[in-house]
Design a protein around this motif. Structure first.
Motif, PDB file in Angstrom:
ATOM      1  N   MET A  94      40.262   3.558  19.116  1.00  0.00           N
ATOM      2  CA  MET A  94      40.300   4.053  17.657  1.00  0.00           C
ATOM      3  C   MET A  94      39.710   4.021  16.461  1.00  0.00           C
ATOM      4  SD  MET A  94      44.302   2.995  16.363  1.00  0.00           S
ATOM      5  CE  MET A  94      44.596   2.801  18.121  1.00  0.00           C
ATOM      6  N   ILE A  95      39.544   5.298  15.343  1.00  0.00           N
ATOM      7  CA  ILE A  95      38.511   5.030  14.211  1.00  0.00           C
ATOM      8  C   ILE A  95      39.453   4.923  13.024  1.00  0.00           C
ATOM      9  CG2 ILE A  95      36.602   6.192  13.387  1.00  0.00           C
ATOM     10  CD1 ILE A  95      35.454   6.844  15.866  1.00  0.00           C
ATOM     11  N   ALA A  96      39.048   4.125  12.129  1.00  0.00           N
ATOM     12  CA  ALA A  96      40.169   4.257  10.757  1.00  0.00           C
ATOM     13  C   ALA A  96      38.834   5.450  10.029  1.00  0.00           C
ATOM     14  CB  ALA A  96      40.635   3.256  10.497  1.00  0.00           C
ATOM     15  N   SER A  97      40.336   5.666   8.718  1.00  0.00           N
ATOM     16  CA  SER A  97      39.407   6.357   7.772  1.00  0.00           C
ATOM     17  C   SER A  97      38.258   5.933   6.542  1.00  0.00           C
ATOM     18  CB  SER A  97      40.188   7.158   6.951  1.00  0.00           C
ATOM     19  OG  SER A  97      40.839   5.910   6.254  1.00  0.00           O
ATOM     20  N   GLY A  98      36.528   6.574   6.402  1.00  0.00           N
ATOM     21  CA  GLY A  98      36.478   5.895   5.904  1.00  0.00           C
ATOM     22  C   GLY A  98      35.092   6.338   5.660  1.00  0.00           C
ATOM     23  N   GLY A 140      50.576  12.597   9.050  1.00  0.00           N
ATOM     24  CA  GLY A 140      51.744  12.311   8.151  1.00  0.00           C
ATOM     25  C   GLY A 140      51.602  12.830   6.623  1.00  0.00           C
ATOM     26  N   SER A 141      51.205  12.201   5.461  1.00  0.00           N
ATOM     27  CA  SER A 141      50.503  12.611   4.410  1.00  0.00           C
ATOM     28  C   SER A 141      49.424  12.560   4.346  1.00  0.00           C
ATOM     29  CB  SER A 141      51.757  11.411   3.102  1.00  0.00           C
ATOM     30  OG  SER A 141      52.987  12.110   3.626  1.00  0.00           O
ATOM     31  N   ILE A 142      48.805  13.336   3.633  1.00  0.00           N
ATOM     32  CA  ILE A 142      47.766  13.187   3.829  1.00  0.00           C
ATOM     33  C   ILE A 142      46.579  13.013   2.666  1.00  0.00           C
ATOM     34  CG2 ILE A 142      45.047  14.858   3.410  1.00  0.00           C
ATOM     35  CD1 ILE A 142      46.387  16.993   5.232  1.00  0.00           C
ATOM     36  N   ARG A 143      46.038  11.678   2.257  1.00  0.00           N
ATOM     37  CA  ARG A 143      45.657  11.225   1.506  1.00  0.00           C
ATOM     38  C   ARG A 143      44.504  12.671   0.620  1.00  0.00           C
ATOM     39  NH1 ARG A 143      42.949   5.908   0.721  1.00  0.00           N
ATOM     40  NH2 ARG A 143      43.247   5.870  -1.587  1.00  0.00           N
ATOM     41  N   HIS A 144      44.219  12.385  -0.361  1.00  0.00           N
ATOM     42  CA  HIS A 144      42.917  13.516  -0.742  1.00  0.00           C
ATOM     43  C   HIS A 144      41.787  12.712  -1.211  1.00  0.00           C
ATOM     44  CE1 HIS A 144      45.679  17.510  -1.096  1.00  0.00           C
ATOM     45  NE2 HIS A 144      46.648  16.149  -1.313  1.00  0.00           N
ATOM     46  N   SER A 145      41.681  11.981  -1.447  1.00  0.00           N
ATOM     47  CA  SER A 145      40.934  11.300  -2.182  1.00  0.00           C
ATOM     48  C   SER A 145      40.009  10.806  -0.537  1.00  0.00           C
ATOM     49  CB  SER A 145      40.902  10.241  -2.990  1.00  0.00           C
ATOM     50  OG  SER A 145      41.879   8.802  -2.665  1.00  0.00           O
ATOM     51  N   SER A 146      40.767  10.554   0.168  1.00  0.00           N
ATOM     52  CA  SER A 146      39.422  10.195   1.611  1.00  0.00           C
ATOM     53  C   SER A 146      40.043  10.845   2.713  1.00  0.00           C
ATOM     54  CB  SER A 146      40.221   8.593   2.115  1.00  0.00           C
ATOM     55  OG  SER A 146      41.843   8.946   2.748  1.00  0.00           O
ATOM     56  N   SER A 147      40.479  11.935   2.658  1.00  0.00           N
ATOM     57  CA  SER A 147      40.640  12.767   3.728  1.00  0.00           C
ATOM     58  C   SER A 147      41.284  12.057   4.492  1.00  0.00           C
ATOM     59  CB  SER A 147      39.898  13.881   3.943  1.00  0.00           C
ATOM     60  OG  SER A 147      39.113  14.376   3.102  1.00  0.00           O
ATOM     61  N   SER A 148      42.219  11.682   5.146  1.00  0.00           N
ATOM     62  CA  SER A 148      43.426  10.969   5.745  1.00  0.00           C
ATOM     63  C   SER A 148      44.723  10.407   6.029  1.00  0.00           C
ATOM     64  CB  SER A 148      42.200   9.253   5.890  1.00  0.00           C
ATOM     65  OG  SER A 148      43.281   8.902   4.812  1.00  0.00           O
ATOM     66  N   VAL A 149      45.025  10.822   6.892  1.00  0.00           N
ATOM     67  CA  VAL A 149      46.113  10.356   6.722  1.00  0.00           C
ATOM     68  C   VAL A 149      47.503   8.619   6.379  1.00  0.00           C
ATOM     69  CG1 VAL A 149      46.397  12.590   7.690  1.00  0.00           C
ATOM     70  CG2 VAL A 149      46.947  10.531   9.159  1.00  0.00           C
ATOM     71  N   THR A 150      48.428   9.197   6.559  1.00  0.00           N
ATOM     72  CA  THR A 150      49.235   7.914   6.305  1.00  0.00           C
ATOM     73  C   THR A 150      50.854   7.674   5.960  1.00  0.00           C
ATOM     74  OG1 THR A 150      49.275   7.765   3.677  1.00  0.00           O
ATOM     75  CG2 THR A 150      47.598   7.022   4.549  1.00  0.00           C
TER      76      THR A 150
END
Length: 250
Positions: A94-98, A140-150
């Motif tokens: 599993m690879i998180a965001s960042g 899910g919802s996309i965080r624009h600042s990180s290009s990831s979902v939550t």
């Protein structure tokens, strides 16, 4: 007071000083030094941290990924090169965001099959380079600042997943406060990732240490392995290893 001025002069040249170092330097007790640091912090001249003081504000503001990817590039690439050596063919990871997770995806060169779950859109796009990677993109919802979902969809899906390795990026690492990020929603998702992983590996350059974000991910004791660069202080390194956490410096 001369000692106060001397502490501030030290911090002009060093971004961090430890209580133990100041005790040895001035031949006074830790109680005295902590009182000095508390007074100087109240005057807005420094920030107290675990075991010392710094001129750098330990509280982190959210920044866009386009800005963060330009910071500490060499360190992130070196960390990623070490991290990929922990991944074996047919692993479920599993690879998180960042941005350090993006560097890991770029460095991944295993030609055999891998099962990869990620919350990062950037990581998913990078990993499509190999037809052997089975990629599960969390939704899910996309965080624009990180290009990831939550969000709830990702959290629910993770309850049905088990992986042997989780590679986690963080915005802050503090001995007392644990691992944090600037987003509470992302912190909650990262907690679920930790619950789904047998081993948790934090990839973080040294600028993340003695920093704190708004959302708490976990205690430092929940982490099995930290890979960082040699810029962390000797005091921090010893404290991490004393907790039984494997520490790799690149």
């Amino acid at each position: 007071m001369k000692r106060h001025q001397a502490i501030l002069e030290l911090l002009e040249n060093e971004s961090y000083v430890s209580v133990s170092y100041l005790c040895d330097l001035f031949k006074v007790s830790a109680v005295t030094i902590r009182k000095d640091l508390k007074l100087l912090e109240e005057k807005g001249l420094l920030f107290r941290t675990h075991g010392g003081a710094t001129t750098q504000n330990p509280y982190i503001n959210d920044r866009h990924v386009s800005e963060k990817e330009k910071l500490n590039v060499t360190e992130k690439e070196a960390i990623a090169e070490v991290a990929v050596k922990l991944i074996k063919p047919n692993d479920s990871i599993m690879i998180a965001s960042g941005t350090t997770m993006h560097a890991l995806a770029k460095a991944l060169n295993i030609e055999e099959q891998l099962n990869i779950t990620t919350s990062s859109l950037m990581v998913s796009l990078e990993l499509t380079k190999s037809p052997n990677y089975h990629i599960l993109q969390l939704g899910g919802s996309i965080r624009h600042s990180s290009s990831s979902v939550t969000g709830h969809y990702s959290q629910t899906l993770l309850q049905n997943i088990s992986c042997n390795l989780l590679f986690l990026g963080v915005d802050g690492i503090d001995v007392d406060h644990g691992c944090t990020t600037t987003s509470l929603e992302e912190a909650i998702l990262n907690k679920e990732m930790i619950n789904s992983a047998q081993k948790v590996i934090v990839l973080a350059d040294s600028s993340k240490f003695n920093r704190k974000g708004f959302g708490k991910i976990c205690e430092l004791s929940d982490i099995h392995h930290i890979i960082t660069d040699s810029g962390i202080t000797e005091t921090m390194a010893k404290e991490i290893e004393a907790m039984g956490i494997q520490l790799t410096l690149v």
